[in-house]
Design an enzyme around this catalytic site. Structure first.
Site, short mmCIF file in Angstrom:
data_model
loop_
_atom_site.label_atom_id
_atom_site.label_comp_id
_atom_site.label_asym_id
_atom_site.label_seq_id
_atom_site.Cartn_x
_atom_site.Cartn_y
_atom_site.Cartn_z
N CYS A 30 -5.83 -2.93 2.70
CA CYS A 30 -5.31 -2.77 4.00
C CYS A 30 -6.73 -2.86 5.00
O CYS A 30 -7.18 -3.84 5.11
CB CYS A 30 -4.52 -1.57 4.27
SG CYS A 30 -3.42 -1.74 5.73
N LYS A 48 -9.25 3.07 -2.21
CA LYS A 48 -9.51 2.44 -0.76
C LYS A 48 -10.94 3.26 -0.28
O LYS A 48 -11.18 4.28 -0.06
CB LYS A 48 -8.08 2.95 0.09
CG LYS A 48 -8.39 2.19 1.42
CD LYS A 48 -7.03 2.63 2.33
CE LYS A 48 -7.24 1.74 3.61
NZ LYS A 48 -5.79 2.10 4.35
N GLU A 93 0.82 -1.14 -0.20
CA GLU A 93 -0.05 0.02 -0.02
C GLU A 93 0.68 1.27 -0.12
O GLU A 93 1.91 1.40 0.71
CB GLU A 93 -0.97 0.03 1.40
CG GLU A 93 -1.92 1.04 1.38
CD GLU A 93 -2.57 1.17 2.64
OE1 GLU A 93 -2.28 0.50 3.71
OE2 GLU A 93 -3.51 1.87 2.86
N1 LIG Z 1 -2.97 1.25 6.53
C1 LIG Z 1 -4.04 0.77 7.16
O1 LIG Z 1 -5.08 0.70 6.51
C2 LIG Z 1 -3.50 0.08 8.28
C3 LIG Z 1 -4.87 -0.76 8.83
C4 LIG Z 1 -4.58 -1.59 10.24
O2 LIG Z 1 -3.35 -1.25 10.70
C5 LIG Z 1 -5.42 -2.14 11.04
O3 LIG Z 1 -5.24 -2.22 12.16
O4 LIG Z 1 -6.70 -2.29 10.48
#
Ligand SMILES: NC(=O)CCC(=O)C(=O)O
Length: 258
Positions: free
Chosen positions: A144, A110, A41
């Site tokens: 993510c 996203k 990402e």
């Molecule tokens: N960059 C992110 O979206 C991190 C997401 C994350 O750490 C989580 O615990 O959910």
């Protein structure tokens, strides 16, 4: 299908260096004869969100050019992780997917912004799905924090994807949750999950890698440690048909209730 996990370190706020690192990782994946290479990402800038006005890729032009050129040069499909993109006065955390002919197959912003890393202050959320076909294999991609929203993945997985690609900057401190969430997404959707996290650190977080390939029964078939690496694994798509055939979870949903 041979998938390559391009688990790179990202230099905070240095797109030029990061484009070099990504090109090297894609070349390495091609040398390993991968069919698809997956990136992490926000690899162009890292989470340098306060400097996006100087760093974000304007309309994603540089990223699209670089990825389509590399895909064509190495004849490899690229699930392009995500990059910070500036468009219409907003910033997005955007995934580009390119096939081995160098054709852009999809762009995905996203959908779920991660407040703990201040995305809600700087990033505009996407609204559209991200399904595409790579070498005739139906697939989808999310970014993510999106994996914490099973309903978002399910909505897309119910339309046929056999592989769920995930690109992340997931801090080390929550890696146990990363693993379990990904295994759950694989089991409930009866799909392969191919997930790439970054390594290294930024001013706020450490990132411990643990990129994973998980089969439709939730078993980890490939896994990386906490160093930069490009690892290739084979996914057997007949297993998706076998698992879906033996337990018709999608057909058994009560969509009239939920
Ligand atoms: N960059 C992110 O979206 C991190 C997401 C994350 O750490 C989580 O615990 O959910």
């Amino acid at each position: 299908m041979q998938v390559a996990l391009a688990q790179i370190d990202i230099k905070f706020g240095d797109p030029d260096e990061n484009y070099r690192r990504v090109a090297a990782a894609i070349k390495q994946a091609a040398v390993q004869q991968a069919d698809v290479v997956v990136l992490p990402e926000m690899w162009n800038t890292g989470y340098a969100l306060t400097a996006l006005d100087q760093l974000a890729d304007f309309n994603g032009v540089r990223t699209q050019t670089v990825l389509t050129d590399l895909a064509r040069q190495y004849q490899i499909n690229i699930v392009g992780g995500s990059v910070a993109v500036a468009r219409n006065g907003h910033y997005y955390n955007e995934m580009l997917v390119v096939n081995r002919q160098g054709k852009l197959l999809s762009r995905y912003d996203k959908v779920h912004r991660f407040g703990l890393m201040r995305e809600d202050r700087y990033i505009t959320a996407g609204r559209t799905e991200n399904r595409f076909v790579l070498d005739e294999v139906p697939a989808m991609g999310v970014i993510c924090y999106d994996i914490r929203f099973p309903e978002w993945l399910r909505k897309q997985a119910a339309q046929g994807p056999q592989v769920i690609f995930v690109s992340a900057e997931w801090p080390t401190v929550r890696l146990p949750q990363w693993r379990l969430l990904l295994q759950a997404r694989a089991i409930e959707n009866q799909a392969y999950v191919v997930a790439v996290n970054r390594v290294g650190s930024d001013p706020d977080n450490d990132f411990g890698g643990q990129s994973l390939v998980i089969d439709p029964l939730g078993q980890v078939v490939a896994e990386t440690q906490d160093q930069p690496t490009v690892v290739t694994a084979t996914i057997d798509l007949q297993q998706v048909a076998a698992v879906r055939g033996s337990m018709p979870v999608f057909a058994d949903r009560r969509t009239e209730l939920y």
